[in-house]
Design an enzyme around this catalytic site. Structure first.
Site, short mmCIF file in Angstrom:
data_model
loop_
_atom_site.label_atom_id
_atom_site.label_comp_id
_atom_site.label_asym_id
_atom_site.label_seq_id
_atom_site.Cartn_x
_atom_site.Cartn_y
_atom_site.Cartn_z
N LYS A 126 -14.26 15.81 34.95
CA LYS A 126 -13.19 15.55 33.99
C LYS A 126 -12.00 15.00 34.73
CE LYS A 126 -12.21 16.09 29.58
NZ LYS A 126 -13.13 16.12 28.43
N ASP A 166 -10.98 11.12 25.83
CA ASP A 166 -10.67 12.50 25.46
C ASP A 166 -9.30 12.40 24.77
OD1 ASP A 166 -11.68 15.44 25.96
OD2 ASP A 166 -9.54 15.54 26.33
P1 NDP Z 1 -7.30 12.63 19.99
O1 NDP Z 1 -6.26 12.29 20.99
O2 NDP Z 1 -7.97 11.53 19.27
O3 NDP Z 1 -6.73 13.64 18.91
C1 NDP Z 1 -6.20 14.86 19.28
C2 NDP Z 1 -5.65 15.55 18.06
O4 NDP Z 1 -5.29 16.88 18.39
C3 NDP Z 1 -4.38 14.89 17.54
O5 NDP Z 1 -4.29 15.07 16.16
C4 NDP Z 1 -3.30 15.66 18.28
O6 NDP Z 1 -2.04 15.65 17.63
C5 NDP Z 1 -3.87 17.05 18.28
N1 NDP Z 1 -3.36 17.76 19.45
C6 NDP Z 1 -3.54 17.42 20.75
N2 NDP Z 1 -2.88 18.26 21.56
C7 NDP Z 1 -2.31 19.16 20.76
C8 NDP Z 1 -1.52 20.29 21.00
N3 NDP Z 1 -1.19 20.66 22.25
N4 NDP Z 1 -1.10 21.00 19.91
C9 NDP Z 1 -1.44 20.62 18.65
N5 NDP Z 1 -2.19 19.55 18.37
C10 NDP Z 1 -2.61 18.84 19.40
O7 NDP Z 1 -8.36 13.52 20.79
P2 NDP Z 1 -9.87 13.87 20.40
O8 NDP Z 1 -10.00 13.96 18.93
O9 NDP Z 1 -10.73 12.96 21.16
O10 NDP Z 1 -10.02 15.31 21.06
C11 NDP Z 1 -9.79 16.52 20.34
C12 NDP Z 1 -10.49 17.67 21.05
O11 NDP Z 1 -11.90 17.41 21.08
C13 NDP Z 1 -10.09 17.91 22.50
O12 NDP Z 1 -10.19 19.29 22.77
C14 NDP Z 1 -11.16 17.17 23.28
O13 NDP Z 1 -11.30 17.67 24.58
C15 NDP Z 1 -12.37 17.48 22.42
N6 NDP Z 1 -13.52 16.59 22.56
C16 NDP Z 1 -13.41 15.25 22.41
C17 NDP Z 1 -14.53 14.45 22.52
C18 NDP Z 1 -14.47 12.98 22.28
O14 NDP Z 1 -15.52 12.35 22.32
N7 NDP Z 1 -13.33 12.39 22.01
C19 NDP Z 1 -15.84 15.01 22.84
C20 NDP Z 1 -15.87 16.45 22.89
C21 NDP Z 1 -14.73 17.19 22.77
P3 NDP Z 1 -0.87 14.69 18.20
O15 NDP Z 1 -1.28 13.31 17.85
O16 NDP Z 1 0.35 15.15 17.50
O17 NDP Z 1 -0.82 14.94 19.68
O1 2IT Z 2 -15.15 16.72 26.17
C1 2IT Z 2 -16.01 15.82 26.09
O2 2IT Z 2 -17.22 16.07 26.05
C2 2IT Z 2 -15.55 14.44 26.02
N1 2IT Z 2 -14.34 14.20 25.99
C3 2IT Z 2 -16.54 13.32 26.01
C4 2IT Z 2 -16.97 13.00 27.43
C5 2IT Z 2 -17.84 11.79 27.58
O3 2IT Z 2 -18.16 11.51 28.74
O4 2IT Z 2 -18.21 11.14 26.61
#
Ligand code: NDP
Ligand code: 2IT
Length: 444
Positions: A126, A166
């Site tokens: 990561k 992420d």
């Molecule tokens: P994005 O940046 O697209 O969206 C994140 C969302 O969460 C936004 O709405 C953001 O609000 C909110 N957020 C982030 N930080 C905070 C915080 N500290 N407090 C409150 N709200 C918060 O990210 P993703 O959707 O890609 O990721 C969301 C989660 O999913 C994370 O935990 C990530 O690690 C996990 N994840 C993502 C994957 C992927 O493929 N993208 C795969 C697996 C897991 P704001 O815009 O106001 O910051």
């Molecule tokens: O937390 C996660 O699994 C991700 N942000 C996706 C990682 C990836 O390599 O697609």
């Protein structure tokens, strides 16, 4: 003191200043107790727990970039290469002001087990930076990404370490990062996933984490004589994971009534209008509060509160430690049936235990959000064979992987007498494969 307890104490003492990392280690270790006890001599001899909690390496670097006023700004970049026993390091890059080494280590540690669960040959890593893309111009984001990659390129490669998106890292950032990698190395290779479709990206990768989460929920409920059809679904977050979780929940007959961001949350009793959310979040890069401007019948609240809405299925899809013990109590009081994590470690250990003890079906992120990285693995396969699969082909593979993960964590939990404890099932199943590979490859 048992071997497991002993190593946990050592890790706690050594990394007492890394709370998120310790939280992730405690949660995994607790589940592993029966597995470790069964093989204590071997694992102790092999120093498996010491090795699995210490990253292969962690890289930290300065990221200087020039803002639109001409001023030089400096952020800190990280890449933690945690474990490559079963494949090249794989995992996303988080861009958020809260990023520090503890956060990146917790995410890298979780990624090792998650990637193992997908069944694909991927190790865990990561990275990211405390850079905040919010409010920055495209040119500033590009300047940051180019500087970040100017250091990171030394440590990554299609067969070595393959970063992806992420929080804060989406298609725009991956594009700038890819361009800079190519420029420096001259290589056109699958060094990043989540790329645009015109330069090696995979169909379904954008939707994969959210869709995969719902494929898992569907399988979970089917195995408990239930289904998504007609159920109320509450979701936190309004980013990549939340939006496509909401889309698939709707396609499977659920009614999604909440979304949130770090400023506040919306409740739409008629069901969230996703086209509107996509326009606000993906096109305008705006705030979820703007939803109410366009749909005055919806409620908008500042701060936290999504988990106070009565629901059948709760899907935390924002960030770590966003579902606390009081939220768990509220959810249980309101009759929640299932809580499945779209984000990484969104539920505290205390809240997780409360949900499990009160009969809620709970699936941890390393299993339920694995569809994102699994589809990244499929993107790597397509890049290697220089072919692109159709949407339906990738979607079918994703679905197969998620139903496979459910079967795997369900049977691992049963095998150790913990039927229905999917936290234990996921940790045990993920751990076993990695550990077998580590032992086979000798001490390193
Ligand atoms: P994005 O940046 O697209 O969206 C994140 C969302 O969460 C936004 O709405 C953001 O609000 C909110 N957020 C982030 N930080 C905070 C915080 N500290 N407090 C409150 N709200 C918060 O990210 P993703 O959707 O890609 O990721 C969301 C989660 O999913 C994370 O935990 C990530 O690690 C996990 N994840 C993502 C994957 C992927 O493929 N993208 C795969 C697996 C897991 P704001 O815009 O106001 O910051
Ligand atoms: O937390 C996660 O699994 C991700 N942000 C996706 C990682 C990836 O390599 O697609």
């Amino acid at each position: 003191m048992s071997y497991l307890q002993n190593v946990l104490s050592q890790v706690e003492a050594k990394y007492s200043y890394q709370p998120e990392f310790l939280q992730a280690v405690r949660e995994v270790f607790e589940s592993l107790a029966p597995v470790i006890t069964k093989n204590e001599k071997l694992y102790e001899q092999e120093a498996i727990l010491e090795r699995i909690t210490e990253p292969d390496r962690q890289i930290q670097f300065r990221v200087p970039w020039v803002d639109d006023t001409g001023k030089i700004r400096v952020n800190t970049g990280y890449r933690v290469q945690f474990n490559n026993a079963i494949g090249p390091y794989k995992g996303g890059l988080r861009l958020h002001p809260s990023v520090n080494l503890s956060v990146i280590k917790f995410l890298g540690f979780e990624q090792v087990f998650k990637n193992s669960l997908t069944g694909l040959p991927m190790g865990g890593g990561k990275g990211g930076s405390d850079f905040d893309p919010k409010g920055k111009s495209d040119r500033e984001v590009m300047a940051f990404c180019q500087s970040f990659m100017t250091e990171l390129y030394k440590y990554i490669g299609a067969d070595e370490d393959v970063p992806a998106g992420d929080i804060g890292t989406g298609a725009r950032e991956i594009g700038y990062l890819y361009g800079q990698y190519k420029r420096i190395t001259g290589l056109y290779e699958g060094v990043l996933t989540g790329k645009g479709l015109s330069y090696g990206g995979s169909l379904v990768r954008t939707q994969a984490t959210g869709y995969g989460l719902l494929y898992l929920v569907d399988e979970l409920l089917k195995n408990h004589q239930s289904g998504i059809e007609g159920k109320t679904v509450t979701i936190s977050g309004a980013g990549n994971v939340a939006i496509y979780a909401a889309e698939k929940a709707g396609q499977l007959g659920g009614k999604v009534v909440t979304l949130s961001d770090s400023t506040g949350w919306i409740y739409d009793k008629d069901g969230i209008d996703l086209d509107l959310v996509k326009e606000i979040k993906e096109v305008r890069r705006g705030r979820i509060s703007e939803y109410k401007d366009a749909k005055p019948s919806a409620d908008y609240h500042e701060g936290r509160g999504v988990w106070s809405i009565p629901t059948d299925i709760a899907l935390p899809c924002a960030t770590q430690n966003e579902l606390l013990i009081d939220d768990a109590k509220e959810l249980v009081k309101n009759g929640v049936k299932a809580v499945c994590e779209g984000a990484n470690m969104p539920t505290t250990i205390e809240a997780t235990k409360y949900l499990q003890e009160n009969g809620v079906l709970f699936v941890p992120g390393k299993a339920s959000n694995a569809g994102g990285v699994a589809t990244s693995g499929l993107e790597m396969s397509q890049n290697s064979e220089r072919l692109s699969w159709t949407f339906d082909e990738v979607d079918a593979k994703l679905k197969g992987i998620m139903t496979g993960i459910y079967a795997n964590i369900d049977s691992a939990a049963k095998e150790y007498g913990m039927a229905g404890n999917y936290v234990a099932g996921a940790n045990i199943a993920g751990f076993s494969k990695v550990v077998n590979a580590m032992i086979a490859q000798g001490a390193y």
